[in-house]
Design an enzyme around this catalytic site. Structure first.
Site, PDB file in Angstrom:
ATOM      1  N   CYS A  81       0.885  -1.163   0.000  1.00  0.00           N
ATOM      2  CA  CYS A  81       0.000   0.000   0.000  1.00  0.00           C
ATOM      3  C   CYS A  81       0.919   1.207   0.000  1.00  0.00           C
ATOM      4  CB  CYS A  81      -0.916   0.008   1.227  1.00  0.00           C
ATOM      5  SG  CYS A  81      -1.988   1.459   1.240  1.00  0.00           S
ATOM      6  N   CYS A 127      -0.456   4.219   2.594  1.00  0.00           N
ATOM      7  CA  CYS A 127      -0.546   4.056   4.045  1.00  0.00           C
ATOM      8  C   CYS A 127      -0.270   2.607   4.403  1.00  0.00           C
ATOM      9  CB  CYS A 127      -1.899   4.523   4.565  1.00  0.00           C
ATOM     10  SG  CYS A 127      -3.294   3.674   3.787  1.00  0.00           S
ATOM     11  N   SER A 128      -1.285   1.884   4.817  1.00  0.00           N
ATOM     12  CA  SER A 128      -1.071   0.478   5.169  1.00  0.00           C
ATOM     13  C   SER A 128      -2.349  -0.336   5.005  1.00  0.00           C
ATOM     14  CB  SER A 128      -0.556   0.374   6.600  1.00  0.00           C
ATOM     15  OG  SER A 128      -1.504   0.915   7.500  1.00  0.00           O
ATOM     16  N   CYS A 129      -3.075  -0.115   3.913  1.00  0.00           N
ATOM     17  CA  CYS A 129      -4.298  -0.882   3.674  1.00  0.00           C
ATOM     18  C   CYS A 129      -3.958  -2.361   3.640  1.00  0.00           C
ATOM     19  CB  CYS A 129      -4.940  -0.452   2.361  1.00  0.00           C
ATOM     20  SG  CYS A 129      -5.496   1.264   2.395  1.00  0.00           S
TER      21      CYS A 129
END
Length: 188
Positions: A106, A109-111
């Protein structure tokens, strides 16, 4: 006195001691309810996380009809196993093959697909991983111990708030007679 001297008689690791101390302080101050924390921990240990993803992968390896459904509508196929919810609403399954290896990042961000993989690891959320996975996926994979032939194409998928990915690895050789349960234990 260092930490190891102070705790050499404890069976808890330093991180476990820190967590327990933090939980005690937050409980004493009335910020958390230990029963609620226990319920969350139990949920992530038994109902949310990598074991779910392992079951999806094992079913795909042992049931061609499910594998086809997973390729066509991963969200519905995964939900049929009881794994759905926030962070797993729009899933896409991609399969590794002898000629193509898939990698997920991602970039913003950190999906991450929590219902099937649990909480994202710290490295997945780090800026260096996110940028290097796009610029040098082969190098990043090598750092994780995955060395692929130069002829293998590496495809990087950008996970987003709208779409999350599950990579279906190549089924290990010699596991044709294994049950889905045994395969799931292998995957985790």
């Amino acid at each position: 006195m260092n930490d190891s001297d102070r705790h050499d008689h404890s069976e808890l690791s330093d991180i476990e001691l820190r967590v327990r101390t933090l939980e005690s302080i937050l409980t004493q101050k009335g910020y958390i309810d230990p029963a609620a924390v226990d319920a969350l921990v139990e949920a992530y240990e038994t109902r949310i996380g990598p074991r779910n993803g392992a079951q999806v992968v094992a079913k795909a390896w042992t049931d061609e009809g499910f594998a086809q459904w997973l390729r066509e509508d991963a969200t519905a196929a995964i939900a049929s196993l009881g794994f759905s919810g926030r962070q797993g609403d729009h899933m896409v399954a991609v399969e590794n093959t002898p000629t193509e290896h898939n990698m997920v990042v991602c970039t913003l961000c950190s999906c991450y697909p929590w219902p099937v993989l649990g909480l994202p690891p710290v490295w997945y959320k780090s800026a260096p991983y996110r940028s290097r996975a796009v610029m040098d996926p082969r190098g990043v994979l090598a750092e994780f111990g995955v060395t692929l032939p130069e002829t293998t194409r590496i495809r990087v998928w950008d996970s987003t708030a709208e779409v999350r990915y599950l990579v279906i690895p190549i089924r290990p050789a010699g596991t044709d007679a294994w049950t889905a349960e045994r395969l799931a234990d292998l995957v985790v």
